[in-house]
Motif scaffolding. Structure first.
Motif, mmCIF file in Angstrom:
data_model
loop_
_atom_site.group_PDB
_atom_site.id
_atom_site.type_symbol
_atom_site.label_atom_id
_atom_site.label_comp_id
_atom_site.label_asym_id
_atom_site.label_seq_id
_atom_site.Cartn_x
_atom_site.Cartn_y
_atom_site.Cartn_z
ATOM 1 N N TYR A 182 30.120 47.393 -7.956
ATOM 2 C CA TYR A 182 31.086 46.220 -7.519
ATOM 3 C C TYR A 182 31.958 46.111 -7.716
ATOM 4 O O TYR A 182 32.293 45.474 -8.604
ATOM 5 C CB TYR A 182 29.366 45.662 -7.401
ATOM 6 C CG TYR A 182 28.453 45.117 -6.502
ATOM 7 C CD1 TYR A 182 28.594 45.610 -4.737
ATOM 8 C CD2 TYR A 182 26.711 46.519 -7.474
ATOM 9 C CE1 TYR A 182 27.067 45.864 -4.261
ATOM 10 C CE2 TYR A 182 26.180 46.477 -6.731
ATOM 11 C CZ TYR A 182 26.380 46.503 -5.305
ATOM 12 O OH TYR A 182 25.043 46.879 -4.256
ATOM 13 N N ALA A 212 38.903 39.557 -5.137
ATOM 14 C CA ALA A 212 38.893 38.320 -3.843
ATOM 15 C C ALA A 212 38.942 38.781 -2.694
ATOM 16 O O ALA A 212 38.282 38.955 -1.747
ATOM 17 C CB ALA A 212 39.611 36.900 -3.772
ATOM 18 N N ALA A 213 39.768 40.032 -2.269
ATOM 19 C CA ALA A 213 39.973 40.700 -1.211
ATOM 20 C C ALA A 213 38.888 41.565 -0.805
ATOM 21 O O ALA A 213 38.790 42.311 0.005
ATOM 22 C CB ALA A 213 41.074 41.671 -0.933
ATOM 23 N N LEU A 214 37.750 42.393 -1.908
ATOM 24 C CA LEU A 214 37.284 42.793 -1.593
ATOM 25 C C LEU A 214 35.617 42.018 -1.249
ATOM 26 O O LEU A 214 35.277 41.435 -2.041
ATOM 27 C CB LEU A 214 36.902 43.810 -2.532
ATOM 28 C CG LEU A 214 38.199 44.946 -2.633
ATOM 29 C CD1 LEU A 214 37.553 45.457 -4.664
ATOM 30 C CD2 LEU A 214 38.031 45.595 -1.854
ATOM 31 N N ASN A 215 35.116 42.698 -0.523
ATOM 32 C CA ASN A 215 33.563 41.601 -0.524
ATOM 33 C C ASN A 215 32.786 42.052 -1.911
ATOM 34 O O ASN A 215 32.172 43.003 -1.901
ATOM 35 C CB ASN A 215 32.467 42.892 0.324
ATOM 36 C CG ASN A 215 32.251 42.329 1.231
ATOM 37 O OD1 ASN A 215 31.721 41.725 0.570
ATOM 38 N ND2 ASN A 215 31.446 42.817 2.787
ATOM 39 N N PRO A 216 32.256 40.849 -1.696
ATOM 40 C CA PRO A 216 31.980 40.956 -3.199
ATOM 41 C C PRO A 216 30.320 41.431 -3.443
ATOM 42 O O PRO A 216 29.923 41.859 -4.299
ATOM 43 C CB PRO A 216 31.373 39.239 -3.388
ATOM 44 C CG PRO A 216 31.739 38.754 -2.245
ATOM 45 C CD PRO A 216 32.724 39.701 -1.536
ATOM 46 N N ILE A 217 30.146 42.004 -2.181
ATOM 47 C CA ILE A 217 28.140 42.016 -2.173
ATOM 48 C C ILE A 217 28.320 43.445 -1.364
ATOM 49 O O ILE A 217 27.139 44.135 -1.544
ATOM 50 C CB ILE A 217 27.136 41.064 -1.196
ATOM 51 C CG1 ILE A 217 27.472 40.785 -0.439
ATOM 52 C CG2 ILE A 217 27.355 39.698 -2.606
ATOM 53 C CD1 ILE A 217 26.668 39.818 0.286
ATOM 54 N N ARG A 218 29.235 44.488 -1.312
ATOM 55 C CA ARG A 218 29.660 45.640 -1.218
ATOM 56 C C ARG A 218 30.112 46.566 -2.293
ATOM 57 O O ARG A 218 31.231 46.183 -2.384
ATOM 58 C CB ARG A 218 29.992 45.885 0.606
ATOM 59 C CG ARG A 218 29.767 47.374 1.140
ATOM 60 C CD ARG A 218 29.976 46.368 2.513
ATOM 61 N NE ARG A 218 29.637 47.410 3.190
ATOM 62 C CZ ARG A 218 28.488 48.399 4.041
ATOM 63 N NH1 ARG A 218 27.810 47.844 4.018
ATOM 64 N NH2 ARG A 218 28.455 49.358 4.412
ATOM 65 N N PHE A 252 33.184 43.243 -8.687
ATOM 66 C CA PHE A 252 32.282 42.243 -9.676
ATOM 67 C C PHE A 252 32.441 42.424 -10.950
ATOM 68 O O PHE A 252 32.441 42.674 -12.244
ATOM 69 C CB PHE A 252 31.485 41.333 -9.397
ATOM 70 C CG PHE A 252 30.538 41.561 -10.176
ATOM 71 C CD1 PHE A 252 28.757 41.666 -11.064
ATOM 72 C CD2 PHE A 252 29.790 42.030 -9.055
ATOM 73 C CE1 PHE A 252 28.594 42.123 -11.253
ATOM 74 C CE2 PHE A 252 28.418 42.906 -8.928
ATOM 75 C CZ PHE A 252 27.576 42.679 -10.431
ATOM 76 N N LYS A 280 31.426 52.129 -0.175
ATOM 77 C CA LYS A 280 31.212 52.030 1.055
ATOM 78 C C LYS A 280 32.129 51.439 1.494
ATOM 79 O O LYS A 280 32.734 52.004 2.927
ATOM 80 C CB LYS A 280 29.765 51.380 0.865
ATOM 81 C CG LYS A 280 28.657 51.616 0.127
ATOM 82 C CD LYS A 280 27.544 52.225 1.571
ATOM 83 C CE LYS A 280 26.805 53.177 0.770
ATOM 84 N NZ LYS A 280 25.902 54.372 2.107
ATOM 85 N N GLN A 281 33.127 50.329 0.746
ATOM 86 C CA GLN A 281 33.607 49.441 1.443
ATOM 87 C C GLN A 281 34.916 51.216 2.109
ATOM 88 O O GLN A 281 35.290 50.382 2.909
ATOM 89 C CB GLN A 281 34.602 48.678 0.812
ATOM 90 C CG GLN A 281 33.423 47.097 0.941
ATOM 91 C CD GLN A 281 33.797 46.348 -0.165
ATOM 92 O OE1 GLN A 281 34.659 45.720 0.250
ATOM 93 N NE2 GLN A 281 33.341 45.559 -0.955
ATOM 94 N N LEU A 288 41.517 51.388 -0.043
ATOM 95 C CA LEU A 288 41.182 51.412 0.862
ATOM 96 C C LEU A 288 42.107 51.305 2.030
ATOM 97 O O LEU A 288 41.670 51.234 3.166
ATOM 98 C CB LEU A 288 40.789 49.445 0.864
ATOM 99 C CG LEU A 288 39.573 49.327 1.803
ATOM 100 C CD1 LEU A 288 38.564 50.164 1.693
ATOM 101 C CD2 LEU A 288 39.497 47.288 1.029
ATOM 102 N N PHE A 304 46.839 42.865 -1.099
ATOM 103 C CA PHE A 304 46.875 41.552 -1.210
ATOM 104 C C PHE A 304 47.089 41.004 -2.515
ATOM 105 O O PHE A 304 46.387 41.967 -3.720
ATOM 106 C CB PHE A 304 45.462 40.940 -0.152
ATOM 107 C CG PHE A 304 45.260 40.961 0.979
ATOM 108 C CD1 PHE A 304 45.936 40.817 1.953
ATOM 109 C CD2 PHE A 304 44.602 41.894 1.279
ATOM 110 C CE1 PHE A 304 46.028 40.694 2.810
ATOM 111 C CE2 PHE A 304 44.404 42.757 2.715
ATOM 112 C CZ PHE A 304 45.312 41.831 3.921
ATOM 113 N N GLN A 305 47.011 39.477 -2.457
ATOM 114 C CA GLN A 305 46.731 39.263 -4.137
ATOM 115 C C GLN A 305 45.544 38.468 -4.048
ATOM 116 O O GLN A 305 45.399 38.507 -3.193
ATOM 117 C CB GLN A 305 47.680 37.397 -3.365
ATOM 118 C CG GLN A 305 48.395 36.630 -4.781
ATOM 119 C CD GLN A 305 49.044 35.684 -4.973
ATOM 120 O OE1 GLN A 305 49.419 35.375 -3.547
ATOM 121 N NE2 GLN A 305 49.030 34.611 -5.719
ATOM 122 N N ASN A 306 45.712 38.697 -5.470
ATOM 123 C CA ASN A 306 44.095 38.498 -5.879
ATOM 124 C C ASN A 306 43.298 39.443 -4.914
ATOM 125 O O ASN A 306 42.497 38.714 -4.537
ATOM 126 C CB ASN A 306 43.829 36.743 -5.902
ATOM 127 C CG ASN A 306 42.582 37.154 -5.529
ATOM 128 O OD1 ASN A 306 41.932 37.299 -6.706
ATOM 129 N ND2 ASN A 306 42.424 35.148 -6.108
#
Lengths: 337, 574
Positions: free
Chosen positions: B161, B111-117, B163, B121-122, B177, B106-108
């Motif tokens: 993470y 934001a396309a990744l779970n920010p708190i995992r 961020f 793990k993802q 992913l 995806f674009q961005n």
């Protein structure tokens, strides 16, 4: 971790000092004369001034304040004129009663509101969404004393499922040994199932009353927060990766939606703790809210100051707990701490 | 009997979309986002879908993955992927395909990744979901996947993470992913929009390399015709939900058949052309020629910047609080966003400020705008040192009207509750020009005429205007006070190429006509080449190279400039 908590507690010191000053001043400027109140309606001018001198109210404000702070430093919150007990004892006896009721009410509320909010968000516009809206609106629009009385009427008077709304424990039972001050927990810790059952039968009705009132903010916040997260890019990624809907909703979306929900919970809890006076009145609950109101009406300074201070400290601890929870949920917060 | 069949008859296509029509339920009834789209894709093939916003290119790909949101539905047509009728298959079947047989990036990416995992793990989640790993060996396999997308120190990155990672790194994670289960089809939806050119090149090279290695089919969705042509075998051009042309990348560039393709191609910034060449021929010929570049008048320059520095303290709330209580906590080394830059700008000149994200170009423009106080250095504007006036009070200074700005996002920089006319009039009202009533309206209409905004649009609110119209409002507002210097912060980055072409020409003509100077902040070197006389290339807060734009582009001296230039995707025929 402990250093973080200690540092975080340090930041609360200025606000506690502020609370001490403001409550002291506020109780002094409130209309009503304590000495006159306690001397009785027929007392002479001289009797009133004697009582005033005895209470130390004839001294100047700064002197009174210094005396107050000195007392505070030794853990002396003064004596309540109405109950005749030291304020700290009164609070120690009554705060757990309020806290137990509020926590249980909040717990029931969470158990109902959070799943309802999640379902409403996942199935937006469906019947469950409308149900969520109706339940929340109805709960918040009925005043607590009304819901309380209604519940008492239905469950005690008509159905007879609940005992008379007379405090924390029926007078047949002796209260369990104080460990946490929460009857439900203490009775279990001492292994007294009988008392646990009795305490439970007393508390569930007022707890449900509080729960009904606090449903709305929690359910609405859960729904709004979930809707925002479900529309976000990473949920789309999770769906595009073929993850199960249960994993996407609970594992990915809900954990991310938790932060605003936790914030709301903290606010609801602190709000309920002080504001459940009416529930305490309806159920003759020996809590801290009704204690403070009575003290305020009689211009009894010490309990009012003690109450406000206790609430302030509780609020600080609550915020600390919320911050720690934040850190557990969101790694980004951990870094900034 | 031995009949020779064409290759695609021996092997059925991996993906076949026939007459696909997608409708969205809106308050005003059903809206067709995609109409009668046909496409086929064989194994190992790369298809580019190109179009501007609203062309339906993303909706097409979302429909193939069946991850349209609730309001969208397939009204007509079929999608067959590897023999499965995706359009009508039960959700569980399609879910098993997603991530395992067909994936999407995806674009961005952040934001396309779970920010708190943790990113590792993802990746594990996807591996375990599609039974490519057991919980016992998932970590090992996730690290392998990270290695496959060329992530350095994968064991360490596993615990990161999103961020904590750069945008390019996040996109590698998203690719990891998507490719974890070795799918047969990869859909890349604007995978490099918002990334720097050098990162864009690295990401695209990686995708193409992995696709070739695994004989994977790829669909690249992009608004950038150059990017599509450089990386795809075939290109499909879409406009307003319909396919207007499908051809090999080379054929599209050599002989575009459809008028829209031609328009799109002309509007794509590229080497060796002028601003006018971006516009459709019939319009370009009607317009006045660009005019000869007049060498800037010698004498006093309009703006001189000397040794400009901006430092940001690195401090945490806790240490500053500790200092409040008197504790001696050593202040950490400050971060230098802008590190002692100097340059000058002549009257009527336009200067490009180029660099990748984090190079300090935005901080520089904010200081020149006097919205931010420099740590040290001078900003001398017409002989007056403006850095002496604090940013807080600069809005009340008479110099404010001399320097104006056009912002990056045309939507966010307009007050949503102001009409276009009110937005344009805003500086006139704020700077106390003492105009009101009909005179004010007349001035606003004159400004609207200057920027080519028809006056009926003046009474509309931002949400009723298109991106290009909003950009015009932003420009009209900036020139309302006849400024001498306009700072343009990526004014066309959020616009479609055809709109960008028009806006760039407008900016050029306005400068000629009103004699303003421009500082043009951009990451797009080709755009800068066409609009700016001189260019400054920035990196890590400092100036890497400076000079006449044409000279810098033709013969870059600095290694970094060369790297930037070589990262621009080049279509096959240029």
């Amino acid at each position: 971790m402990f250093r973080q908590i200690a540092k975080r507690l340090m930041t609360a010191i200025p606000s506690i000092i502020g609370v001490i000053i403001v409550t002291f001043l506020l109780t002094r400027v409130l209309p009503g004369d304590t000495a006159a109140y306690f001397a009785g309606p027929a007392a002479s001018e001289q009797a009133i001034s004697e009582i005033r001198a005895k209470l130390g109210l004839d001294r100047s404000l700064p002197v009174q304040f210094v005396a107050y702070v000195q007392d505070l430093a030794t853990g002396n919150l003064g004596t309540s004129l109405t109950t005749g007990q030291p304020v700290i004892e009164d609070i120690r006896a009554r705060l757990p009663a309020s806290a137990e009721l509020t926590l249980l009410g909040l717990l029931i509320s969470i158990l109902v509101a959070v799943p309802l909010g999640i379902l409403a968000a996942v199935k937006q516009g469906s019947w469950i969404d409308h149900l969520c809206r109706i339940v929340a609106t109805a709960g918040v629009s009925l005043p607590v004393f009304f819901t309380g009385l209604l519940l008492v009427y239905v469950f005690y008077y008509i159905l007879g499922w609940a005992p008379a709304p007379l405090g924390r424990l029926d007078f047949f039972y002796t209260s369990p040994t104080t460990i946490t001050g929460f009857y439900l927990i203490d009775s279990l810790l001492t292994g007294d199932i009988e008392v646990f059952r009795a305490a439970w039968s007393q508390i569930w009705l007022p707890a449900v009353t509080l729960a009904i009132f606090s449903l709305a903010p929690i359910a609405r916040m859960t729904r709004a927060s979930m809707l925002a997260v479900l529309a976000s890019d990473f949920v789309r990624t999770a769906r595009a990766s073929g993850l199960k809907p249960s994993k996407v909703v609970m594992g990915y979306a809900f954990r991310n939606a938790l932060l605003p929900i936790i914030t709301t919970l903290g606010m609801v809890f602190s709000f309920l703790l002080g504001a459940n006076v009416l529930v305490e009145k309806v159920f003759a609950w020996p809590g801290i809210g009704s204690y403070a109101i009575e003290a305020l009406i009689t211009s009894d300074y010490a309990p009012v100051q003690g109450f406000v201070l206790a609430m302030a400290i509780l609020y600080v601890l609550l915020n600390l707990a919320i911050d720690i929870l934040y850190g557990l949920v969101d790694p980004r917060v951990r870094i900034e701490a | 009997m031995n009949v020779h069949l064409p290759a695609n008859h021996i092997q059925p296509p991996l993906l076949e979309v026939q007459d696909l029509t997608v409708e969205f339920a809106t308050r005003r009834g059903a809206v067709r986002a995609v109409e009668k789209v046909n496409l086929t894709l064989a194994k190992g093939e790369t298809l580019g879908i190109v179009g501007e916003s609203g062309s339906g290119k993303s909706v097409t790909s979302y429909t193939v993955m069946r991850i349209l949101d609730r309001a969208g539905r397939i009204a007509e047509g079929t999608i067959t992927f590897g023999g499965v009728d995706v359009g009508n298959a039960p959700e569980s079947t399609v879910r098993a395909l997603r991530g395992r047989e067909m994936s999407m990036i995806f674009q961005n990416p952040r934001a396309a990744l779970n920010p708190i995992r943790k990113v590792g793990k993802q990746i594990e989640d996807v591996l375990i979901e599609h039974v490519q790993a057991q919980p016992s060996d998932a970590k090992e396999k996730a690290i392998e996947v990270l290695k496959a997308v060329r992530i350095a120190r994968p064991e360490e990155r596993y615990h990161a993470y999103p961020f904590e990672l750069s945008g390019g790194m996040c996109q590698r994670i998203v690719i990891a992913l998507a490719l974890a289960c070795r799918p047969q089809l990869l859909i890349a939806d604007e995978p490099t929009t918002g990334l720097d050119v050098t990162t864009q090149k690295a990401v695209m090279d990686l995708v193409v390399e992995l696709a070739r290695e695994r004989n994977m089919a790829t669909i690249l969705i992009t608004h950038d015709l150059g990017l599509a042509a450089a990386y795809c075998d075939r290109v499909m051009v879409m406009e307003k939900g319909r396919v207007v042309e499908t051809a090999t990348a080379e054929a599209i560039f050599r002989a575009p058949r459809h008028a829209y393709t031609r328009k799109l191609m002309r509007a794509t910034p590229r080497g060796g052309i002028t601003l006018r060449d971006l516009l459709p021929e019939e319009i370009a010929t009607e317009m006045a020629p660009l005019g000869v570049k007049v060498p800037p008048a010698s004498g006093q320059p309009l703006l001189v910047v000397e040794n400009l520095i901006k430092e940001y303290p690195r401090q945490s709330a806790v240490s500053s609080l500790a200092r409040m209580f008197g504790a001696k906590v050593a202040a950490p080394e400050p971060f230098r966003a802008v590190d002692g830059i100097s340059f000058s700008l002549a009257k009527g000149e336009s200067l490009g400020l180029v660099g990748e994200s984090g190079c300090g170009k935005s901080t520089t423009s904010m200081m020149l705008m006097r919205l931010l106080d420099p740590t040290s250095g001078q900003i001398i504007f017409k002989g007056e040192d403006l850095s002496k006036i604090p940013a807080r009070t600069f809005a009340r200074s008479p110099w404010r009207s001399r320097i104006q700005m056009v912002f990056q996002d045309p939507t966010d920089s307009l007050n949503p509750r102001f009409t276009a006319a009110r937005s344009i009039a805003d500086p006139l009202l704020q700077m106390g020009e003492n105009v009101s009533g009909p005179a004010l309206r007349a001035r606003v209409e004159e400004l609207a005429r200057l920027v080519g905004l028809p006056s009926p649009f003046l009474d509309r609110f931002p949400h009723q205007l298109s991106g290009g119209q909003k950009a015009r409002v932003g420009i009209a507002r900036a020139i309302a006070l006849d400024p001498e210097l306009v700072v343009l912060d990526e004014p066309t980055a959020a616009l479609d190429v055809s709109v960008q072409a028009v806006v760039l020409n407008l900016l050029h003509d306005l400068k000629q006509r009103l004699g303003m100077s421009y500082i043009f902040v951009s990451h797009d070197l080709e755009v800068v080449r066409m609009l700016c006389d001189r260019v400054i290339v920035m990196r890590a807060g400092g100036i890497v190279e400076e000079g006449e734009t044409a000279a810098v582009m033709a013969a870059p001296k600095a290694e970094y400039t060369r790297e930037l230039l070589s990262s621009i995707p080049h279509p096959p025929i240029y």
